[in-house]
Design a protein around this motif. Structure first.
Motif, PDB file in Angstrom:
ATOM      1  N   GLN A 156      -4.627 -43.451 -29.008  1.00  0.00           N
ATOM      2  CA  GLN A 156      -5.700 -42.702 -29.658  1.00  0.00           C
ATOM      3  C   GLN A 156      -5.123 -41.977 -30.869  1.00  0.00           C
ATOM      4  OE1 GLN A 156      -7.366 -40.107 -26.669  1.00  0.00           O
ATOM      5  NE2 GLN A 156      -8.741 -41.678 -25.898  1.00  0.00           N
ATOM      6  N   GLN A 157      -5.726 -42.218 -32.024  1.00  0.00           N
ATOM      7  CA  GLN A 157      -5.286 -41.581 -33.261  1.00  0.00           C
ATOM      8  C   GLN A 157      -6.421 -40.716 -33.788  1.00  0.00           C
ATOM      9  OE1 GLN A 157      -4.148 -45.253 -35.362  1.00  0.00           O
ATOM     10  NE2 GLN A 157      -2.036 -44.577 -35.221  1.00  0.00           N
ATOM     11  N   GLN A 158      -6.128 -39.438 -33.959  1.00  0.00           N
ATOM     12  CA  GLN A 158      -7.159 -38.512 -34.434  1.00  0.00           C
ATOM     13  C   GLN A 158      -6.674 -37.796 -35.692  1.00  0.00           C
ATOM     14  OE1 GLN A 158      -8.219 -35.295 -31.784  1.00  0.00           O
ATOM     15  NE2 GLN A 158     -10.258 -35.093 -32.685  1.00  0.00           N
ATOM     16  N   PHE A 159      -7.418 -37.975 -36.763  1.00  0.00           N
ATOM     17  CA  PHE A 159      -7.129 -37.278 -38.007  1.00  0.00           C
ATOM     18  C   PHE A 159      -7.858 -35.938 -37.964  1.00  0.00           C
ATOM     19  CE2 PHE A 159      -6.382 -41.690 -39.131  1.00  0.00           C
ATOM     20  CZ  PHE A 159      -5.242 -41.619 -39.917  1.00  0.00           C
ATOM     21  N   LYS A 160      -7.108 -34.857 -37.987  1.00  0.00           N
ATOM     22  CA  LYS A 160      -7.699 -33.518 -37.998  1.00  0.00           C
ATOM     23  C   LYS A 160      -7.501 -32.931 -39.391  1.00  0.00           C
ATOM     24  CE  LYS A 160      -7.029 -32.579 -33.072  1.00  0.00           C
ATOM     25  NZ  LYS A 160      -6.490 -31.629 -32.060  1.00  0.00           N
ATOM     26  N   VAL A 161      -8.580 -32.860 -40.160  1.00  0.00           N
ATOM     27  CA  VAL A 161      -8.499 -32.430 -41.553  1.00  0.00           C
ATOM     28  C   VAL A 161      -9.458 -31.266 -41.798  1.00  0.00           C
ATOM     29  CG1 VAL A 161      -7.812 -34.720 -42.344  1.00  0.00           C
ATOM     30  CG2 VAL A 161     -10.234 -34.116 -42.265  1.00  0.00           C
ATOM     31  N   GLY A 162      -9.236 -30.568 -42.889  1.00  0.00           N
ATOM     32  CA  GLY A 162     -10.087 -29.446 -43.261  1.00  0.00           C
ATOM     33  C   GLY A 162     -11.432 -29.913 -43.796  1.00  0.00           C
ATOM     34  N   SER A 163     -12.367 -28.977 -43.898  1.00  0.00           N
ATOM     35  CA  SER A 163     -13.706 -29.299 -44.391  1.00  0.00           C
ATOM     36  C   SER A 163     -13.699 -29.677 -45.872  1.00  0.00           C
ATOM     37  CB  SER A 163     -14.648 -28.108 -44.171  1.00  0.00           C
ATOM     38  OG  SER A 163     -14.115 -26.938 -44.771  1.00  0.00           O
ATOM     39  N   ASP A 164     -12.606 -29.357 -46.571  1.00  0.00           N
ATOM     40  CA  ASP A 164     -12.507 -29.686 -47.992  1.00  0.00           C
ATOM     41  C   ASP A 164     -11.955 -31.092 -48.225  1.00  0.00           C
ATOM     42  OD1 ASP A 164     -10.070 -28.897 -46.932  1.00  0.00           O
ATOM     43  OD2 ASP A 164      -9.336 -28.054 -48.821  1.00  0.00           O
ATOM     44  N   TRP A 165     -11.633 -31.798 -47.153  1.00  0.00           N
ATOM     45  CA  TRP A 165     -11.164 -33.173 -47.290  1.00  0.00           C
ATOM     46  C   TRP A 165     -12.355 -34.117 -47.443  1.00  0.00           C
ATOM     47  CZ3 TRP A 165      -6.243 -35.811 -46.414  1.00  0.00           C
ATOM     48  CH2 TRP A 165      -5.144 -34.934 -46.443  1.00  0.00           C
ATOM     49  N   VAL A 166     -12.100 -35.242 -48.100  1.00  0.00           N
ATOM     50  CA  VAL A 166     -13.147 -36.243 -48.317  1.00  0.00           C
ATOM     51  C   VAL A 166     -12.661 -37.581 -47.760  1.00  0.00           C
ATOM     52  CG1 VAL A 166     -14.594 -37.419 -50.001  1.00  0.00           C
ATOM     53  CG2 VAL A 166     -13.860 -35.064 -50.422  1.00  0.00           C
ATOM     54  N   VAL A 167     -13.528 -38.221 -46.985  1.00  0.00           N
ATOM     55  CA  VAL A 167     -13.207 -39.520 -46.398  1.00  0.00           C
ATOM     56  C   VAL A 167     -13.955 -40.601 -47.173  1.00  0.00           C
ATOM     57  CG1 VAL A 167     -13.185 -40.917 -44.301  1.00  0.00           C
ATOM     58  CG2 VAL A 167     -12.936 -38.423 -44.147  1.00  0.00           C
ATOM     59  N   LEU A 168     -13.212 -41.485 -47.825  1.00  0.00           N
ATOM     60  CA  LEU A 168     -13.816 -42.523 -48.666  1.00  0.00           C
ATOM     61  C   LEU A 168     -13.243 -43.890 -48.327  1.00  0.00           C
ATOM     62  CD1 LEU A 168     -13.659 -40.884 -52.224  1.00  0.00           C
ATOM     63  CD2 LEU A 168     -15.673 -41.081 -50.771  1.00  0.00           C
ATOM     64  N   SER A 169     -14.023 -44.918 -48.593  1.00  0.00           N
ATOM     65  CA  SER A 169     -13.502 -46.274 -48.490  1.00  0.00           C
ATOM     66  C   SER A 169     -12.640 -46.557 -49.720  1.00  0.00           C
ATOM     67  CB  SER A 169     -14.640 -47.291 -48.403  1.00  0.00           C
ATOM     68  OG  SER A 169     -15.322 -47.368 -49.651  1.00  0.00           O
ATOM     69  N   THR A 170     -11.767 -47.531 -49.615  1.00  0.00           N
ATOM     70  CA  THR A 170     -10.908 -47.880 -50.757  1.00  0.00           C
ATOM     71  C   THR A 170     -11.735 -48.350 -51.949  1.00  0.00           C
ATOM     72  OG1 THR A 170     -10.634 -50.079 -49.750  1.00  0.00           O
ATOM     73  CG2 THR A 170      -8.901 -48.454 -49.340  1.00  0.00           C
TER      74      THR A 170
END
Length: 243
Positions: A156-170
């Motif tokens: 199980q891999q969990q990315f824990k990031v801040g609310s200021d992070w942006v998740v985008l496709s390449t």
């Protein structure tokens, strides 16, 4: 041990069966015992391989700090490459700002990946890996030679990031990079004009400002204008991430 029992019982069973022509109580008992040992040993190996008999699960947890996978106007980005119909994704990330090559998650049915946004300041990747190990020394001895200790079960891999992070496709990231390059000159001109207008108004209001005061004020206006521009870019990125 079971591997040895399988080979030994099978060999002795064949030898006794072939070498002894006459049936006797001793021969029947010997072949029966050997056949039982052979069947039980094969069954033990089968259940160990298919049902993890004699095994238990052990989970280890590792953490890695994260940094932006790409640089678009200073935004913190976590990228992914969609697979198939888009439900499966390979995430692309960096653990160090000096890292030249990006890392990526694995794509298999035993690995699950998720992204969690919260108020954390230190983004990280938490990986939980579960493996099968022998319950104790007896099973380790029993299945010696099988080679299935520490067999991989799941991850199980969990990315824990801040609310200021942006998740985008390449694909989205590439499009935004092109847009940023094409509009860079225009944005710079707009920033310069905005700062100049504010400086003109400030000097008109206070003609007695010294050169040092003007320089400090210009620096202040420039920083504020850059931050505002970054907020606009971030808002655009957030909008893209919701598509």
């Amino acid at each position: 041990m079971l591997i040895v029992l399988v080979l030994l019982s099978a060999l002795l069973f064949v030898i006794i069966t072939i070498s002894t022509n006459q049936r006797s109580a001793g021969r029947n008992v010997a072949t029966g015992v050997l056949l039982l040992v052979l069947i039980c040993s094969i069954a033990g190996l089968f259940f160990n391989d298919n049902q993890q008999w004699g095994m238990k699960t052990v989970t280890t947890t590792t953490e890695k700090s994260l940094t932006s996978a790409s640089n678009i106007s200073g935004a913190k980005l976590l990228l992914y490459q969609p697979l198939g119909n888009g439900n499966e994704k390979i995430f692309i990330y960096k653990t160090d700002s000096q890292q030249k090559k990006v890392a990526h998650t694995t794509a298999d049915i035993k690995t699950k990946t998720s992204v969690t946004k919260n108020n954390t300041k230190n983004a990280k990747l938490v990986t939980k890996t579960t493996r099968y190990v022998y319950r104790n020394g007896f099973y380790r001895f029993l299945f010696a030679g099988v080679g299935n200790n520490h067999t991989f079960k799941s991850r199980q891999q969990q990315f824990k990031v801040g609310s200021d992070w942006v998740v985008l496709s390449t694909t989205q990231a590439k499009q935004l990079q092109k847009q940023a390059k094409s509009s860079a000159a225009k944005m710079k001109a707009e920033l310069t004009a905005a700062v100049k207008a504010k400086m003109t108004a400030a000097i008109k209001q206070n003609p007695q400002m010294t050169t040092e005061q003007q320089q400090a004020l210009q620096k202040q206006y420039t920083t504020a204008a850059q931050q505002q521009a970054q907020q606009q870019v971030l808002a655009q990125l957030q909008k893209e991430s919701l598509k």
